[in-house]
Write a protein that holds these residues in place. Structure first.
Motif, PDB file in Angstrom:
ATOM      1  N   ALA A 141      14.864  13.969   6.620  1.00 37.67           N
ATOM      2  CA  ALA A 141      13.517  13.571   6.210  1.00 37.67           C
ATOM      3  C   ALA A 141      13.120  14.255   4.907  1.00 37.67           C
ATOM      4  CB  ALA A 141      12.512  13.905   7.319  1.00 37.67           C
ATOM      5  N   ARG A 142      13.448  15.527   4.794  1.00 37.02           N
ATOM      6  CA  ARG A 142      13.123  16.253   3.567  1.00 37.02           C
ATOM      7  C   ARG A 142      13.849  15.649   2.355  1.00 37.02           C
ATOM      8  NH1 ARG A 142      11.582  21.834   2.610  1.00 37.02           N
ATOM      9  NH2 ARG A 142      12.082  22.416   0.462  1.00 37.02           N
ATOM     10  N   THR A 143      15.138  15.378   2.518  1.00 40.63           N
ATOM     11  CA  THR A 143      15.910  14.795   1.424  1.00 40.63           C
ATOM     12  C   THR A 143      15.371  13.420   1.044  1.00 40.63           C
ATOM     13  OG1 THR A 143      17.893  16.007   2.086  1.00 40.63           O
ATOM     14  CG2 THR A 143      18.213  14.050   0.737  1.00 40.63           C
ATOM     15  N   PHE A 144      15.067  12.622   2.047  1.00 36.39           N
ATOM     16  CA  PHE A 144      14.550  11.271   1.815  1.00 36.39           C
ATOM     17  C   PHE A 144      13.224  11.312   1.062  1.00 36.39           C
ATOM     18  CE2 PHE A 144      11.699   7.886   3.305  1.00 36.39           C
ATOM     19  CZ  PHE A 144      12.411   6.753   2.940  1.00 36.39           C
ATOM     20  N   ARG A 199       0.798  -1.223   0.000  1.00 35.53           N
ATOM     21  CA  ARG A 199       0.000   0.000   0.000  1.00 35.53           C
ATOM     22  C   ARG A 199       0.832   1.274   0.000  1.00 35.53           C
ATOM     23  NH1 ARG A 199      -2.585   3.869  -0.898  1.00 35.53           N
ATOM     24  NH2 ARG A 199      -4.608   4.507  -0.007  1.00 35.53           N
ATOM     25  N   PHE A 200       1.995   1.283   0.633  1.00 36.45           N
ATOM     26  CA  PHE A 200       2.654   2.551   0.947  1.00 36.45           C
ATOM     27  C   PHE A 200       3.931   2.751   0.141  1.00 36.45           C
ATOM     28  CE2 PHE A 200       0.083   1.296   4.575  1.00 36.45           C
ATOM     29  CZ  PHE A 200      -0.758   2.402   4.644  1.00 36.45           C
ATOM     30  N   ALA A 201       4.153   4.018  -0.245  1.00 36.19           N
ATOM     31  CA  ALA A 201       5.278   4.356  -1.122  1.00 36.19           C
ATOM     32  C   ALA A 201       6.579   4.543  -0.357  1.00 36.19           C
ATOM     33  CB  ALA A 201       4.954   5.634  -1.899  1.00 36.19           C
ATOM     34  N   ALA A 202       6.514   4.936   0.903  1.00 38.44           N
ATOM     35  CA  ALA A 202       7.708   5.194   1.707  1.00 38.44           C
ATOM     36  C   ALA A 202       7.268   5.415   3.146  1.00 38.44           C
ATOM     37  CB  ALA A 202       8.469   6.416   1.192  1.00 38.44           C
ATOM     38  N   ALA A 203       8.229   5.362   4.061  1.00 39.97           N
ATOM     39  CA  ALA A 203       7.925   5.629   5.469  1.00 39.97           C
ATOM     40  C   ALA A 203       9.119   6.274   6.150  1.00 39.97           C
ATOM     41  CB  ALA A 203       7.539   4.344   6.201  1.00 39.97           C
ATOM     42  N   VAL A 204       8.809   7.215   7.048  1.00 42.02           N
ATOM     43  CA  VAL A 204       9.806   7.853   7.908  1.00 42.02           C
ATOM     44  C   VAL A 204       9.433   7.511   9.349  1.00 42.02           C
ATOM     45  CG1 VAL A 204      10.832  10.025   8.657  1.00 42.02           C
ATOM     46  CG2 VAL A 204      10.151   9.727   6.256  1.00 42.02           C
ATOM     47  N   VAL A 205      10.337   6.844  10.040  1.00 43.48           N
ATOM     48  CA  VAL A 205      10.110   6.413  11.426  1.00 43.48           C
ATOM     49  C   VAL A 205      11.083   7.185  12.305  1.00 43.48           C
ATOM     50  CG1 VAL A 205      10.122   4.453  13.018  1.00 43.48           C
ATOM     51  CG2 VAL A 205       9.398   4.128  10.628  1.00 43.48           C
ATOM     52  N   LEU A 206      10.572   8.089  13.127  1.00 41.22           N
ATOM     53  CA  LEU A 206      11.403   8.958  13.954  1.00 41.22           C
ATOM     54  C   LEU A 206      11.237   8.595  15.420  1.00 41.22           C
ATOM     55  CD1 LEU A 206      10.699  12.383  12.187  1.00 41.22           C
ATOM     56  CD2 LEU A 206      12.546  10.736  11.744  1.00 41.22           C
ATOM     57  N   SER A 207      12.329   8.218  16.046  1.00 37.75           N
ATOM     58  CA  SER A 207      12.318   7.830  17.468  1.00 37.75           C
ATOM     59  C   SER A 207      11.251   6.771  17.730  1.00 37.75           C
ATOM     60  CB  SER A 207      12.083   9.058  18.362  1.00 37.75           C
ATOM     61  OG  SER A 207      13.088  10.018  18.163  1.00 37.75           O
ATOM     62  N   GLY A 208      11.078   5.866  16.781  1.00 41.04           N
ATOM     63  CA  GLY A 208      10.048   4.845  16.891  1.00 41.04           C
ATOM     64  C   GLY A 208      10.642   3.450  16.867  1.00 41.04           C
ATOM     65  N   PHE A 209       9.764   2.471  16.723  1.00 42.60           N
ATOM     66  CA  PHE A 209      10.198   1.078  16.789  1.00 42.60           C
ATOM     67  C   PHE A 209       9.142   0.203  16.126  1.00 42.60           C
ATOM     68  CE2 PHE A 209       7.770   2.189  20.490  1.00 42.60           C
ATOM     69  CZ  PHE A 209       6.947   1.107  20.733  1.00 42.60           C
ATOM     70  N   GLY A 242      15.181   7.239  11.902  1.00 40.11           N
ATOM     71  CA  GLY A 242      16.017   8.244  12.527  1.00 40.11           C
ATOM     72  C   GLY A 242      15.753   8.321  14.015  1.00 40.11           C
ATOM     73  N   HIS A 243      16.813   8.404  14.810  1.00 42.02           N
ATOM     74  CA  HIS A 243      16.651   8.464  16.270  1.00 42.02           C
ATOM     75  C   HIS A 243      17.906   9.038  16.886  1.00 42.02           C
ATOM     76  CE1 HIS A 243      19.422   5.054  16.871  1.00 42.02           C
ATOM     77  NE2 HIS A 243      18.928   4.634  15.716  1.00 42.02           N
ATOM     78  N   GLY A 244      17.774   9.564  18.087  1.00 43.16           N
ATOM     79  CA  GLY A 244      18.922  10.059  18.817  1.00 43.16           C
ATOM     80  C   GLY A 244      19.648   8.947  19.547  1.00 43.16           C
ATOM     81  N   LEU A 265      13.959  -3.870   9.996  1.00 46.26           N
ATOM     82  CA  LEU A 265      13.758  -3.049   8.806  1.00 46.26           C
ATOM     83  C   LEU A 265      14.801  -3.367   7.737  1.00 46.26           C
ATOM     84  CD1 LEU A 265      12.873   0.379  10.456  1.00 46.26           C
ATOM     85  CD2 LEU A 265      11.345  -1.026   9.050  1.00 46.26           C
ATOM     86  N   GLU A 266      16.033  -3.622   8.149  1.00 50.90           N
ATOM     87  CA  GLU A 266      17.090  -3.963   7.196  1.00 50.90           C
ATOM     88  C   GLU A 266      16.730  -5.220   6.407  1.00 50.90           C
ATOM     89  OE1 GLU A 266      20.337  -3.587   4.991  1.00 50.90           O
ATOM     90  OE2 GLU A 266      19.970  -2.183   6.647  1.00 50.90           O
ATOM     91  N   SER A 267      16.047  -6.154   7.046  1.00 47.03           N
ATOM     92  CA  SER A 267      15.729  -7.421   6.380  1.00 47.03           C
ATOM     93  C   SER A 267      14.385  -7.410   5.652  1.00 47.03           C
ATOM     94  CB  SER A 267      15.731  -8.563   7.403  1.00 47.03           C
ATOM     95  OG  SER A 267      14.715  -8.393   8.371  1.00 47.03           O
ATOM     96  N   HIS A 268      13.614  -6.326   5.796  1.00 43.61           N
ATOM     97  CA  HIS A 268      12.279  -6.298   5.190  1.00 43.61           C
ATOM     98  C   HIS A 268      12.030  -5.091   4.284  1.00 43.61           C
ATOM     99  CE1 HIS A 268      11.626  -9.221   8.412  1.00 43.61           C
ATOM    100  NE2 HIS A 268      10.567  -9.626   7.746  1.00 43.61           N
ATOM    101  N   THR A 269      12.875  -4.068   4.353  1.00 44.37           N
ATOM    102  CA  THR A 269      12.652  -2.836   3.595  1.00 44.37           C
ATOM    103  C   THR A 269      13.980  -2.347   3.021  1.00 44.37           C
ATOM    104  OG1 THR A 269      13.056  -1.262   5.422  1.00 44.37           O
ATOM    105  CG2 THR A 269      10.838  -2.232   5.277  1.00 44.37           C
ATOM    106  N   ALA A 270      13.921  -1.271   2.242  1.00 43.98           N
ATOM    107  CA  ALA A 270      15.138  -0.579   1.789  1.00 43.98           C
ATOM    108  C   ALA A 270      15.456   0.487   2.830  1.00 43.98           C
ATOM    109  CB  ALA A 270      14.929   0.022   0.412  1.00 43.98           C
ATOM    110  N   LEU A 271      16.200   0.121   3.837  1.00 43.82           N
ATOM    111  CA  LEU A 271      16.391   0.949   5.028  1.00 43.82           C
ATOM    112  C   LEU A 271      17.507   1.963   4.847  1.00 43.82           C
ATOM    113  CD1 LEU A 271      15.874   1.617   8.040  1.00 43.82           C
ATOM    114  CD2 LEU A 271      17.539  -0.184   8.596  1.00 43.82           C
ATOM    115  N   GLU A 272      17.236   3.199   5.308  1.00 45.55           N
ATOM    116  CA  GLU A 272      18.258   4.207   5.545  1.00 45.55           C
ATOM    117  C   GLU A 272      18.215   4.531   7.036  1.00 45.55           C
ATOM    118  OE1 GLU A 272      18.182   7.556   2.883  1.00 45.55           O
ATOM    119  OE2 GLU A 272      17.328   6.354   1.265  1.00 45.55           O
ATOM    120  N   HIS A 273      19.294   4.285   7.725  1.00 44.00           N
ATOM    121  CA  HIS A 273      19.331   4.380   9.187  1.00 44.00           C
ATOM    122  C   HIS A 273      20.218   5.548   9.597  1.00 44.00           C
ATOM    123  CE1 HIS A 273      20.251   2.189  13.247  1.00 44.00           C
ATOM    124  NE2 HIS A 273      19.532   3.275  13.408  1.00 44.00           N
TER     125      HIS A 273
END
Length: 220
Positions: free
Chosen positions: A209-212, A129-139, A163-165, A183-191
């Protein structure tokens, strides 16, 4: 409210756009998913820092939580009740499927904290369903989901920015590491791990996030 009875209120969701010309009917839609204790208006404040040409939708969590709303009750940090997470994802999908403004657009996700959990769960619940995702300080939920194999087999894989601190006092490091590996094993991850950042978003996060999103979404 039981997990089975969760519903996203369409009247509470807020819609908008990033700065610039009004996005056309086929422009990408970015769904903004707030964290625990927050509300549907919170992440709309990020709009000036995101790429132009995006439609925005910000739903409200279906549960009361702290001073605001939540997607699932608080539990052991990084390990919420799977039944509530699955029910909230189902409620979000029902809300999204029912709105014609989302019918023909590419849809991406941006979630902070518990909203990041929901972003990962939506990918698993609806792998195509989804074209991309940004996960910030999440899990991600620490459980196998029926859609996991289909998500991993998607070609090309869905791009995800995690992205996370490195000084986050809320989400345990073990949960973040587990999520990055999944995420590395299921998506095209940028960490991205941000030195000195706590449970928050700063200029570094917003720039990435903007660049991504500019790179991964079909913006005019």
């Amino acid at each position: 409210m039981t997990a089975e009875a969760l519903a996203v209120d369409p009247a509470a969701a807020r819609w908008g756009q990033t700065p610039g010309a009004a996005p056309g009917p086929d422009a990408p839609l970015l769904v903004l998913l707030h964290g625990y204790g927050s509300h549907e208006g919170d992440l709309l404040g990020l709009a000036p820092h995101l790429p132009g040409g995006l439609a925005l939708a910000a739903p409200r969590g279906p549960l009361p939580g702290g001073p605001g709303f939540a997607w699932a009750p608080l539990a052991t940090p990084g390990r919420p009740d799977p039944a509530h997470v699955r029910a909230a994802a189902g409620a979000l999908l029902a809300w999204l499927d029912a709105d014609p403004r989302a019918a023909t657009r590419p849809v991406a996700l941006l979630g902070f904290s518990q909203g990041g959990l929901m972003a990962t769960q939506l990918l698993r619940a609806r792998p195509d369903r989804f074209a991309a995702a940004v996960v910030l300080s999440g899990f991600a939920l620490d459980a196998e989901e029926p859609g996991d194999a289909a998500l991993a087999a998607r070609d090309p894989r869905v791009p995800v920015l995690l992205g996370h601190g490195d000084a986050d006092p809320v989400i345990p490091r073990a949960a973040t590491a587990r999520t990055a590996a999944w995420l590395e094993s299921h998506t095209a991850l940028e960490h991205r791990a941000y030195p000195g950042l706590a449970h928050a978003v700063d200029a570094r996060v917003l720039a990435d996030a903007r660049t991504f999103l500019s790179r991964t979404l079909p913006l005019a």
